[in-house]
Design a protein around this motif. Sequence first.
Motif, mmCIF file in Angstrom:
data_model
loop_
_atom_site.group_PDB
_atom_site.id
_atom_site.type_symbol
_atom_site.label_atom_id
_atom_site.label_comp_id
_atom_site.label_asym_id
_atom_site.label_seq_id
_atom_site.Cartn_x
_atom_site.Cartn_y
_atom_site.Cartn_z
ATOM 1 N N LEU A 211 84.635 58.501 39.553
ATOM 2 C CA LEU A 211 85.263 57.176 39.564
ATOM 3 C C LEU A 211 85.093 56.507 38.015
ATOM 4 N N ASN A 212 86.224 56.520 37.346
ATOM 5 C CA ASN A 212 86.210 56.023 36.119
ATOM 6 C C ASN A 212 87.448 55.597 35.539
ATOM 7 N N VAL A 213 87.410 54.647 34.653
ATOM 8 C CA VAL A 213 88.648 54.010 33.757
ATOM 9 C C VAL A 213 88.434 54.342 32.245
ATOM 10 N N CYS A 214 89.537 54.674 31.785
ATOM 11 C CA CYS A 214 89.525 55.030 30.218
ATOM 12 C C CYS A 214 90.240 53.840 29.486
ATOM 13 N N ALA A 215 89.503 53.467 28.508
ATOM 14 C CA ALA A 215 89.932 52.444 27.576
ATOM 15 C C ALA A 215 90.228 53.145 26.209
ATOM 16 N N VAL A 216 91.504 52.985 25.863
ATOM 17 C CA VAL A 216 92.148 53.485 24.777
ATOM 18 C C VAL A 216 92.426 52.321 23.456
ATOM 19 N N GLU A 217 91.913 52.613 22.342
ATOM 20 C CA GLU A 217 91.994 51.568 21.491
ATOM 21 C C GLU A 217 92.980 52.685 20.256
ATOM 22 N N VAL A 218 94.286 52.382 20.424
ATOM 23 C CA VAL A 218 95.278 53.405 19.970
ATOM 24 C C VAL A 218 95.124 53.256 18.556
ATOM 25 N N ALA A 219 95.015 54.512 17.686
ATOM 26 C CA ALA A 219 95.223 54.607 16.389
ATOM 27 C C ALA A 219 95.947 55.768 16.151
ATOM 28 N N ALA A 220 97.087 55.772 15.188
ATOM 29 C CA ALA A 220 98.182 56.713 15.112
ATOM 30 C C ALA A 220 98.043 57.471 13.935
ATOM 31 N N GLY A 221 98.183 58.721 13.821
ATOM 32 C CA GLY A 221 98.095 59.616 12.751
ATOM 33 C C GLY A 221 99.360 59.723 12.145
ATOM 34 N N THR A 222 99.767 59.997 11.036
ATOM 35 C CA THR A 222 100.984 60.315 10.173
ATOM 36 C C THR A 222 102.094 60.995 11.070
ATOM 37 N N SER A 223 101.552 61.876 11.977
ATOM 38 C CA SER A 223 102.679 62.604 12.851
ATOM 39 C C SER A 223 102.684 62.239 14.299
ATOM 40 N N ALA A 224 102.077 60.992 14.260
ATOM 41 C CA ALA A 224 101.962 60.593 15.683
ATOM 42 C C ALA A 224 103.404 60.375 16.578
ATOM 43 N N ARG A 225 103.524 60.646 17.679
ATOM 44 C CA ARG A 225 104.934 60.462 18.284
ATOM 45 C C ARG A 225 104.922 58.964 18.870
ATOM 46 N N VAL A 226 105.365 58.127 18.202
ATOM 47 C CA VAL A 226 105.365 56.472 18.447
ATOM 48 C C VAL A 226 106.727 56.440 19.037
ATOM 49 N N LEU A 227 106.817 56.012 20.390
ATOM 50 C CA LEU A 227 108.248 55.501 20.749
ATOM 51 C C LEU A 227 108.530 54.069 20.639
ATOM 52 N N PRO A 228 109.618 53.748 19.778
ATOM 53 C CA PRO A 228 109.865 52.446 19.578
ATOM 54 C C PRO A 228 110.279 51.779 20.751
ATOM 55 N N LEU A 229 110.396 50.505 20.814
ATOM 56 C CA LEU A 229 110.707 49.575 21.931
ATOM 57 C C LEU A 229 112.176 49.351 22.003
ATOM 58 N N VAL A 230 113.014 49.667 21.145
ATOM 59 C CA VAL A 230 114.466 49.348 21.150
ATOM 60 C C VAL A 230 115.357 50.776 21.574
ATOM 61 N N ALA A 231 116.364 50.371 22.030
ATOM 62 C CA ALA A 231 117.343 51.527 22.523
ATOM 63 C C ALA A 231 117.967 52.100 21.202
ATOM 64 N N GLY A 232 118.389 53.448 21.351
ATOM 65 C CA GLY A 232 118.788 54.000 20.199
ATOM 66 C C GLY A 232 117.671 55.050 19.656
ATOM 67 N N LEU A 233 116.661 55.670 20.188
ATOM 68 C CA LEU A 233 115.867 56.311 19.781
ATOM 69 C C LEU A 233 116.228 57.542 18.929
ATOM 70 N N ASP A 234 115.542 58.080 17.768
ATOM 71 C CA ASP A 234 115.688 58.843 16.882
ATOM 72 C C ASP A 234 116.201 60.135 17.746
ATOM 73 N N ASP A 235 117.302 60.670 17.198
ATOM 74 C CA ASP A 235 117.709 61.993 17.915
ATOM 75 C C ASP A 235 116.783 62.932 17.872
ATOM 76 N N ASN A 236 116.026 63.015 16.697
ATOM 77 C CA ASN A 236 115.260 64.240 16.529
ATOM 78 C C ASN A 236 113.567 64.144 17.557
ATOM 79 N N LEU A 237 113.660 63.046 18.136
ATOM 80 C CA LEU A 237 112.532 63.137 19.182
ATOM 81 C C LEU A 237 112.836 63.816 20.283
ATOM 82 N N PHE A 238 114.219 64.074 20.475
ATOM 83 C CA PHE A 238 114.800 64.726 21.713
ATOM 84 C C PHE A 238 114.799 66.159 21.488
ATOM 85 N N GLU A 239 114.525 67.027 22.392
ATOM 86 C CA GLU A 239 114.749 68.333 22.496
ATOM 87 C C GLU A 239 116.240 68.540 22.780
ATOM 88 N N HIS A 240 116.841 69.094 22.220
ATOM 89 C CA HIS A 240 118.491 69.051 22.553
ATOM 90 C C HIS A 240 119.096 70.361 21.609
#
Length: 413
Positions: A211-240
Amino acid sequence: MGDSQAFSSGGNAPWLTIIGLGEDGLAGLGDEAKHCIARAATVFGGARHLELAAPLITGEKHAWLSPFERSVEAVVAARGTPVVVLASGDPFFFGVGVTLTRRIDRTEMQVLPAPSSFSLAAARLGWALQDTVTVSLHGRPLDLIRPHLHPGSRILALTSDENGPASLAALLSESGFGQSRLTVLEALGGPQERVTSQHASDFSLPAINSLNVCAVEVAAGTSARVLPLVAGLDDNLFEHDGQITKREVRALTLSALAPRRGELLWDIGAGSGSIGIEWMLCDPAMRAIAIEGSPERADRIGRNAAQFGVPGLTVVQGTAPAVLAGLPRPDVIFIGGGGSEAGVMEAAIAALPSGGRLVANAVTTEMEAVLLAHQARLGGPLIRIDIARASPVGAMTGWRPAMPVTQWSWVKP
């Protein structure tokens, strides 16, 4: 008059009481909750809850069955007698109360909640709950946390078991968020409560309470996969494999699709799944079915959906229009591929309800002719999207135009 008569389904008093129970057991309950447990003819709950409440239970005890629907049927069958359901914390925050209201009217029940695990976690950490992302990963894919991984964000995540924190730490590390502080809050409110913090990349906490809850204080490295909040994400984020609605066109297409909370999208000729994925990222209540004829691309859509934190995207491998039969009726349809094939546009139009929306993109002259014909007959906005990108021309730079896209939008009368 006995309790079983007082709690008849036709009486004024609810026959079902749902009681939130904390790790402190009976000590945390008020007099009303204790009285309801003591006079209940039947008490349902997990084995742990039944053990905590055992000193007060005088009626029959029923531990939850698997599959859970069997227990729901048993609760419904007890209608008209005093029944208690024991739940964890707040029964209506990712809890059993939500499940029971699908079968039992709220007027037939009273609810006595306890603090949720999220409320207890926020209190221990001193976090403002209204400014904290809360997500349940209990029995659900860990990938659901991915859209919330933004630098500086605070996340409370309910896990499934003792292995959840380590799995979450691995996901954070693999996604470039290894320096995030991961705090594990175990058995909150009970005698075995423990709060421990480590960086995700260094996680090595042994013997974690289930029985546990995890609390995350997010810290992003230079290569972190951050998903922007707007439409039109970078094509390179997708496998295609090149079969993808390009970033700029995708942003305009999502705008034309005009997502509304809870709607179901059919993405016909889904390619990489980018439209359906971004549709679902708009809100957790969004739903989408990606329809793709290529088995290889269909598999790729599933992988993309997981990486973008929308594992609920349904992938249907098959060719329209035949594969459309039997699918849940859509609110909105996007046609990005295969629309010039016989019967596809007609089947899509027929599937939409009144007020349903259709957006179709064309890059070939054949598909453009189909859109022009339908627009001439049915109306609706028709636009041309022309985009040019700067690229090297020898030692200098020039504009290279991308293939123009014709887009038709239509609302079914």
